[in-house]
Write a protein that holds these residues in place. Sequence first.
Motif, PDB file in Angstrom:
ATOM      1  N   PRO A  46       0.812  -1.226   0.000  1.00  0.00           N
ATOM      2  CA  PRO A  46       0.000   0.000   0.000  1.00  0.00           C
ATOM      3  C   PRO A  46       0.841   1.270   0.000  1.00  0.00           C
ATOM      4  O   PRO A  46       1.911   1.329   0.625  1.00  0.00           O
ATOM      5  CB  PRO A  46      -0.812  -0.118   1.297  1.00  0.00           C
ATOM      6  CG  PRO A  46      -0.833  -1.576   1.610  1.00  0.00           C
ATOM      7  CD  PRO A  46       0.480  -2.115   1.126  1.00  0.00           C
ATOM      8  N   GLU A  47       0.345   2.296  -0.668  1.00  0.00           N
ATOM      9  CA  GLU A  47       1.062   3.562  -0.776  1.00  0.00           C
ATOM     10  C   GLU A  47       1.225   4.234   0.583  1.00  0.00           C
ATOM     11  O   GLU A  47       2.201   4.940   0.830  1.00  0.00           O
ATOM     12  CB  GLU A  47       0.327   4.484  -1.747  1.00  0.00           C
ATOM     13  CG  GLU A  47       1.084   5.754  -2.096  1.00  0.00           C
ATOM     14  CD  GLU A  47       0.392   6.567  -3.173  1.00  0.00           C
ATOM     15  OE1 GLU A  47       0.744   7.761  -3.308  1.00  0.00           O
ATOM     16  OE2 GLU A  47      -0.486   6.028  -3.854  1.00  0.00           O
ATOM     17  N   LYS A  48       0.272   3.996   1.478  1.00  0.00           N
ATOM     18  CA  LYS A  48       0.334   4.615   2.802  1.00  0.00           C
ATOM     19  C   LYS A  48       1.555   4.152   3.590  1.00  0.00           C
ATOM     20  O   LYS A  48       1.997   4.826   4.532  1.00  0.00           O
ATOM     21  CB  LYS A  48      -0.938   4.317   3.598  1.00  0.00           C
ATOM     22  CG  LYS A  48      -1.133   2.848   3.951  1.00  0.00           C
ATOM     23  CD  LYS A  48      -2.409   2.635   4.752  1.00  0.00           C
ATOM     24  CE  LYS A  48      -2.622   1.174   5.101  1.00  0.00           C
ATOM     25  NZ  LYS A  48      -1.561   0.611   5.961  1.00  0.00           N
ATOM     26  N   ASN A  49       2.121   3.014   3.203  1.00  0.00           N
ATOM     27  CA  ASN A  49       3.310   2.504   3.910  1.00  0.00           C
ATOM     28  C   ASN A  49       4.489   3.454   3.778  1.00  0.00           C
ATOM     29  O   ASN A  49       5.363   3.490   4.646  1.00  0.00           O
ATOM     30  CB  ASN A  49       3.699   1.126   3.371  1.00  0.00           C
ATOM     31  CG  ASN A  49       2.738   0.028   3.796  1.00  0.00           C
ATOM     32  OD1 ASN A  49       1.629   0.326   4.240  1.00  0.00           O
ATOM     33  ND2 ASN A  49       3.139  -1.218   3.649  1.00  0.00           N
ATOM     34  N   ILE A  50       4.532   4.213   2.679  1.00  0.00           N
ATOM     35  CA  ILE A  50       5.657   5.125   2.460  1.00  0.00           C
ATOM     36  C   ILE A  50       5.734   6.147   3.582  1.00  0.00           C
ATOM     37  O   ILE A  50       6.797   6.362   4.187  1.00  0.00           O
ATOM     38  CB  ILE A  50       5.528   5.825   1.089  1.00  0.00           C
ATOM     39  CG1 ILE A  50       5.641   4.804  -0.039  1.00  0.00           C
ATOM     40  CG2 ILE A  50       6.595   6.910   0.941  1.00  0.00           C
ATOM     41  CD1 ILE A  50       5.416   5.388  -1.423  1.00  0.00           C
ATOM     42  N   ARG A  51       4.621   6.784   3.865  1.00  0.00           N
ATOM     43  CA  ARG A  51       4.613   7.786   4.935  1.00  0.00           C
ATOM     44  C   ARG A  51       4.935   7.154   6.291  1.00  0.00           C
ATOM     45  O   ARG A  51       5.652   7.730   7.111  1.00  0.00           O
ATOM     46  CB  ARG A  51       3.248   8.490   4.975  1.00  0.00           C
ATOM     47  CG  ARG A  51       3.164   9.619   6.000  1.00  0.00           C
ATOM     48  CD  ARG A  51       1.840  10.365   5.885  1.00  0.00           C
ATOM     49  NE  ARG A  51       1.746  11.055   4.603  1.00  0.00           N
ATOM     50  CZ  ARG A  51       2.233  12.276   4.392  1.00  0.00           C
ATOM     51  NH1 ARG A  51       2.861  12.923   5.367  1.00  0.00           N
ATOM     52  NH2 ARG A  51       2.101  12.851   3.225  1.00  0.00           N
ATOM     53  N   GLU A  52       4.415   5.949   6.505  1.00  0.00           N
ATOM     54  CA  GLU A  52       4.638   5.288   7.792  1.00  0.00           C
ATOM     55  C   GLU A  52       6.118   4.967   8.009  1.00  0.00           C
ATOM     56  O   GLU A  52       6.665   5.216   9.088  1.00  0.00           O
ATOM     57  CB  GLU A  52       3.803   4.006   7.878  1.00  0.00           C
ATOM     58  CG  GLU A  52       2.293   4.265   7.958  1.00  0.00           C
ATOM     59  CD  GLU A  52       1.504   2.970   8.066  1.00  0.00           C
ATOM     60  OE1 GLU A  52       2.073   1.958   8.513  1.00  0.00           O
ATOM     61  OE2 GLU A  52       0.313   2.974   7.708  1.00  0.00           O
ATOM     62  N   VAL A  53       6.773   4.420   6.970  1.00  0.00           N
ATOM     63  CA  VAL A  53       8.183   4.048   7.172  1.00  0.00           C
ATOM     64  C   VAL A  53       9.068   5.291   7.244  1.00  0.00           C
ATOM     65  O   VAL A  53      10.091   5.283   7.951  1.00  0.00           O
ATOM     66  CB  VAL A  53       8.682   3.083   6.075  1.00  0.00           C
ATOM     67  CG1 VAL A  53       7.922   1.768   6.137  1.00  0.00           C
ATOM     68  CG2 VAL A  53       8.614   3.690   4.692  1.00  0.00           C
ATOM     69  N   LEU A  54       8.701   6.355   6.552  1.00  0.00           N
ATOM     70  CA  LEU A  54       9.464   7.605   6.672  1.00  0.00           C
ATOM     71  C   LEU A  54       9.394   8.140   8.099  1.00  0.00           C
ATOM     72  O   LEU A  54      10.373   8.680   8.622  1.00  0.00           O
ATOM     73  CB  LEU A  54       8.944   8.643   5.683  1.00  0.00           C
ATOM     74  CG  LEU A  54       9.354   8.444   4.219  1.00  0.00           C
ATOM     75  CD1 LEU A  54       8.595   9.402   3.306  1.00  0.00           C
ATOM     76  CD2 LEU A  54      10.864   8.645   4.046  1.00  0.00           C
ATOM     77  N   GLN A  55       8.245   7.970   8.739  1.00  0.00           N
ATOM     78  CA  GLN A  55       8.114   8.391  10.137  1.00  0.00           C
ATOM     79  C   GLN A  55       8.942   7.493  11.058  1.00  0.00           C
ATOM     80  O   GLN A  55       9.597   7.972  11.989  1.00  0.00           O
ATOM     81  CB  GLN A  55       6.647   8.362  10.553  1.00  0.00           C
ATOM     82  CG  GLN A  55       5.805   9.448   9.900  1.00  0.00           C
ATOM     83  CD  GLN A  55       4.336   9.341  10.259  1.00  0.00           C
ATOM     84  OE1 GLN A  55       3.875   8.307  10.751  1.00  0.00           O
ATOM     85  NE2 GLN A  55       3.578  10.405  10.012  1.00  0.00           N
ATOM     86  N   ILE A  56       8.947   6.193  10.774  1.00  0.00           N
ATOM     87  CA  ILE A  56       9.693   5.253  11.609  1.00  0.00           C
ATOM     88  C   ILE A  56      11.178   5.582  11.610  1.00  0.00           C
ATOM     89  O   ILE A  56      11.839   5.592  12.656  1.00  0.00           O
ATOM     90  CB  ILE A  56       9.458   3.798  11.130  1.00  0.00           C
ATOM     91  CG1 ILE A  56       8.012   3.382  11.390  1.00  0.00           C
ATOM     92  CG2 ILE A  56      10.419   2.840  11.838  1.00  0.00           C
ATOM     93  CD1 ILE A  56       7.639   2.069  10.732  1.00  0.00           C
TER      94      ILE A  56
END
Length: 303
Positions: free
Chosen positions: A108-118
Motif C-alpha cells: 500500500p502507498e500509505k506505507n511510504i509515509r509510515e516508514v518515513l516516520q519510523i
Amino acid sequence: MNMVETQGLCKQYGQAMRVNRLNLSVPEGAIYGFLGPNGAGKSTTLKMILGLVRPTAGEISVFGRRMNSANRLSVLKQVGSLIESPSYYGHLTGEENLRIVQTLRGVPEKNIREVLQIVRLEGQRGKLTAHYSLGMKQRLGLAAALLGFPRLLILDEPTNGLDPAGIQEMRELIGSLPGRFGMTVLVSSHLLSEIDQMADWVGIIREGELVFQDTLESLHAHSDHRLALRTADNREAARLLAQARIPCREEEGYLLLPMLEDEAAGRVSGLLAEGRVPLLRMEERQKSLEEIFLQLTGKAASL
C-alpha cells in the motif's frame, strides 16, 4: 519457531571455503546479532539466505519452510533486507525512491509515509537523495527494507560508516522493531559493542565456521569472573589458601580465586591476616566482551 535455520550451509569459491557447515538458528521475535571479523563470511551467509548467492551445500529454512526455487519468491515477500550499502537514485527524492520500491513490491502507498516516520525522514522526504548525508541514506535503505512491514528483517552492517550519533540512532531504530511490529531482526556486524547494545541472541563466525551461538546473556557468562589478590608473599598466601581448600593459581603477580561472596572474601582476608601475610590488593576481575570475542575469533585485527 526459528525464523531462520541453516543446516550444513557451505559456500566455496574455487579452493576457498567461505562458509563451512554453518548451522544458524534465529528465534522468532529476536534481534540476532551475527558477529565476526571482516571477511569471516557474514555477508555471504546473508546473501545465501536471501537467494542472492547459491549455496555449495546445505539447506536453508525460513519461516519453517525449506527454501527452493519454487517457493523462494513467496517466502521473500515477507522478508526485508539491507545488504552492504543502500541503493538509490540520486536524482530522485527520498519519497520518490520509496515509491519505486512500493510499486515493485505491491504494498500500500500509505506505507511510504509510515516508514518515513519510523526512520525519522518525514521532514526530508522531498529532498534529493544525492544531497542526503550518509546517515540519511542508511535510514532510507532501512525504510525501503521496512516498506512491506516484513516478518523478518535482514541487515548487513547497517552502522557502517556512520558517526557516533548516527550509530546510536540506527541502533535505537533497530532495537524498537521487534516490540513495535513483531519483527525478527538478523543483523550482522564486526563491532561487538554494537551487538552488545542491540541484540538478545548472538552467533559468532570465524573463517566461515560458527564458533558460538546462544543468548547474549550466555556470552556474558563466558567472562570468567574471578577474585584477584596481591600479597606481600604470594607463595605463603597460596599455601594458606590450599590448607583452607580454597583453589587459586598465580598469574602475573596475582593470586586468582573463584568469585566469592562478600562473607567468604572476608574470611580469606582474615586467613591471610592470621598467617601474617599482608594483603596489598583485592579486586574483582572479569573478561570484557572484546576479550571473549578475540578469544573465540582469534583475530585481534578485527577490532
